[in-house]
Design a protein around this motif. Structure first.
Motif, mmCIF file in Angstrom:
data_model
loop_
_atom_site.group_PDB
_atom_site.id
_atom_site.type_symbol
_atom_site.label_atom_id
_atom_site.label_comp_id
_atom_site.label_asym_id
_atom_site.label_seq_id
_atom_site.Cartn_x
_atom_site.Cartn_y
_atom_site.Cartn_z
ATOM 1 N N VAL A 184 0.842 -1.210 0.000
ATOM 2 C CA VAL A 184 0.000 0.000 0.000
ATOM 3 C C VAL A 184 0.872 1.252 0.000
ATOM 4 O O VAL A 184 0.583 2.232 -0.705
ATOM 5 C CB VAL A 184 -0.942 -0.001 1.216
ATOM 6 N N ALA A 233 4.023 5.302 -10.872
ATOM 7 C CA ALA A 233 2.872 5.115 -11.768
ATOM 8 C C ALA A 233 3.264 4.901 -13.215
ATOM 9 O O ALA A 233 2.404 4.826 -14.084
ATOM 10 C CB ALA A 233 1.889 6.278 -11.666
ATOM 11 N N GLY A 265 0.241 2.489 -3.498
ATOM 12 C CA GLY A 265 -0.913 3.336 -3.280
ATOM 13 C C GLY A 265 -2.165 2.586 -2.846
ATOM 14 O O GLY A 265 -2.156 1.364 -2.640
ATOM 15 N N ALA A 266 -3.267 3.326 -2.747
ATOM 16 C CA ALA A 266 -4.517 2.790 -2.211
ATOM 17 C C ALA A 266 -5.102 1.667 -3.058
ATOM 18 O O ALA A 266 -5.821 0.806 -2.539
ATOM 19 C CB ALA A 266 -5.541 3.908 -2.066
ATOM 20 N N ARG A 267 -4.797 1.649 -4.354
ATOM 21 C CA ARG A 267 -5.378 0.599 -5.200
ATOM 22 C C ARG A 267 -4.868 -0.782 -4.785
ATOM 23 O O ARG A 267 -5.540 -1.785 -5.010
ATOM 24 C CB ARG A 267 -5.085 0.836 -6.682
ATOM 25 N N ALA A 268 -3.688 -0.846 -4.213
ATOM 26 C CA ALA A 268 -3.173 -2.125 -3.717
ATOM 27 C C ALA A 268 -4.105 -2.684 -2.648
ATOM 28 O O ALA A 268 -4.425 -3.880 -2.637
ATOM 29 C CB ALA A 268 -1.768 -1.937 -3.157
ATOM 30 N N THR A 311 3.390 -1.843 -12.918
ATOM 31 C CA THR A 311 3.364 -0.423 -12.588
ATOM 32 C C THR A 311 4.395 -0.137 -11.510
ATOM 33 O O THR A 311 4.413 -0.798 -10.470
ATOM 34 C CB THR A 311 1.974 -0.007 -12.086
ATOM 35 N N VAL A 326 -0.613 -4.357 -9.422
ATOM 36 C CA VAL A 326 -1.564 -3.420 -8.832
ATOM 37 C C VAL A 326 -2.590 -2.934 -9.843
ATOM 38 O O VAL A 326 -3.712 -2.546 -9.480
ATOM 39 C CB VAL A 326 -0.807 -2.217 -8.216
ATOM 40 N N SER A 327 -2.248 -2.979 -11.125
ATOM 41 C CA SER A 327 -3.144 -2.481 -12.168
ATOM 42 C C SER A 327 -4.138 -3.524 -12.671
ATOM 43 O O SER A 327 -4.917 -3.248 -13.586
ATOM 44 C CB SER A 327 -2.324 -1.972 -13.356
ATOM 45 N N LEU A 386 -10.236 -5.364 -11.505
ATOM 46 C CA LEU A 386 -10.799 -5.994 -10.306
ATOM 47 C C LEU A 386 -11.627 -7.226 -10.634
ATOM 48 O O LEU A 386 -11.662 -8.179 -9.855
ATOM 49 C CB LEU A 386 -11.636 -4.976 -9.529
ATOM 50 N N LEU A 398 -7.244 -2.045 -2.406
ATOM 51 C CA LEU A 398 -8.484 -2.419 -3.078
ATOM 52 C C LEU A 398 -8.365 -3.813 -3.698
ATOM 53 O O LEU A 398 -9.283 -4.639 -3.564
ATOM 54 C CB LEU A 398 -8.830 -1.399 -4.151
ATOM 55 N N VAL A 399 -7.260 -4.091 -4.363
ATOM 56 C CA VAL A 399 -7.044 -5.417 -4.959
ATOM 57 C C VAL A 399 -7.020 -6.485 -3.876
ATOM 58 O O VAL A 399 -7.642 -7.548 -4.017
ATOM 59 C CB VAL A 399 -5.723 -5.440 -5.765
#
Length: 307
Positions: free
Chosen positions: A38, A147, A42-45, A143, A91-92, A95, A47-48
């Protein structure tokens, strides 16, 4: 007196260590790598990771309800599967693909074979292999923390571009491209040491796995330290090659398993079409687990002679 005798099937040795407590230890050991992912990506990690864990838990609950089986969500094994799968994804990753992989891991690999302890291969690794084949584009889009997208250290080594490799320090703290949970070497080593200290796993498989890869990298002059800190070697050695259900239970069996994983990993990395080989090496060795266990199991003594 006879009425007080209790007859039951094996095992007859009981322990306070339950599946839930073991899985909780694994979750604690995986936590540093999750936090690092994270911070790095970042935050998307997060989320995954959340999607993978939620789908794994829900899939197990629904499947067992439909099949009218005892519910095992509380043993936390589905949470561990979700974490391991998420840590093996970029991370990309879309979902919905992460959700598909989670569903496949729990339902197809785990539950259809009888549930926890009955699966022949590690669910997270198997699901990653299927996703790597089905979604090759998104599964190989790496990524970086800034980014941008570029090649991983293993790809750079395979291409002979050693000048573009990140520093050893960046490799240690995870400031590079790769899957969510495989970049921060320090976090993974801390988790692995925790598992050994808690006696959840033994040193045999991780040390022989990593040691074999190191020796082979030295022999063939393939940037040994980068080989150890790149890809899924550390997370695979400590968290997936030590799975109770799919790896040998004897000490020598674990050593053979670790050596086999290390050899197959470097064979794929050095001479295969893919720069990474950890997942495939563990899957292949999972197939040989019953034979390794049979070969290395203790022989009974009859009259002082091994039978």
């Amino acid at each position: 007196m006879m009425s007080k005798l209790i007859s039951s099937v094996s095992p007859h040795i009981t322990s306070a260590r339950t599946t839930q407590k073991i899985m909780l230890d694994v979750i604690i050991a995986l936590a540093p790598a999750g936090i690092a992912s994270v911070v790095i990506f970042g935050a998307r990690a997060l989320l995954v990771i959340g999607v993978c864990v939620a789908v794994c838990v829900c899939s197990e609950y629904v499947f067992e309800k439909i099949c009218k089986k005892d519910n095992t969500v509380s043993d936390l094994s589905a949470v561990v599967t979700g974490l391991l799968l998420a840590y093996n994804l970029p991370v990309s990753i879309p979902l919905w693909q992460a959700a598909f992989g989670s569903l496949f891991a729990v339902v197809v690999v785990k539950q259809l074979f009888g549930g926890i302890g009955q699966n022949f291969a590690n669910p997270a690794i198997t699901a990653r292999g299927v996703m790597r084949t089905a979604f090759s584009g998104t599964m190989t889009t790496w990524t970086f923390p800034d980014a941008s997208s570029s090649a991983t250290p293993l790809k750079l080594i395979a291409d002979g571009d050693l000048t573009s490799l990140p520093s050893y320090f960046d490799m240690l703290i995870g400031c590079r491209g790769g899957c969510l949970g495989e970049t921060c070497t320090i976090a993974l080593l801390a988790g692995g040491i925790y598992l050994i200290a808690r006696r959840v796993i033994t040193w045999h498989t991780p040390v022989t796995f990593i040691g074999t890869a190191l020796i082979m990298s030295l022999i063939f002059d393939q940037a040994p330290l980068y080989q150890l800190m790149s890809g899924g070697l550390i997370i695979g050695a400590f968290f997936m090659a030590t799975d109770y259900a799919t790896t040998p239970c004897t000490k020598w069996g674990k050593v053979i398993f670790g050596v086999g994983c290390g050899l197959i990993t470097v064979l794929i990395r050095f001479w295969g079409t893919s720069p990474e080989g950890v997942s495939y090496s563990i899957l292949l060795m999972n197939i040989f687990t019953p034979y390794i266990s049979k070969l290395t199991r203790s022989k009974p003594l009859v009259g002082g002679v091994k039978k």
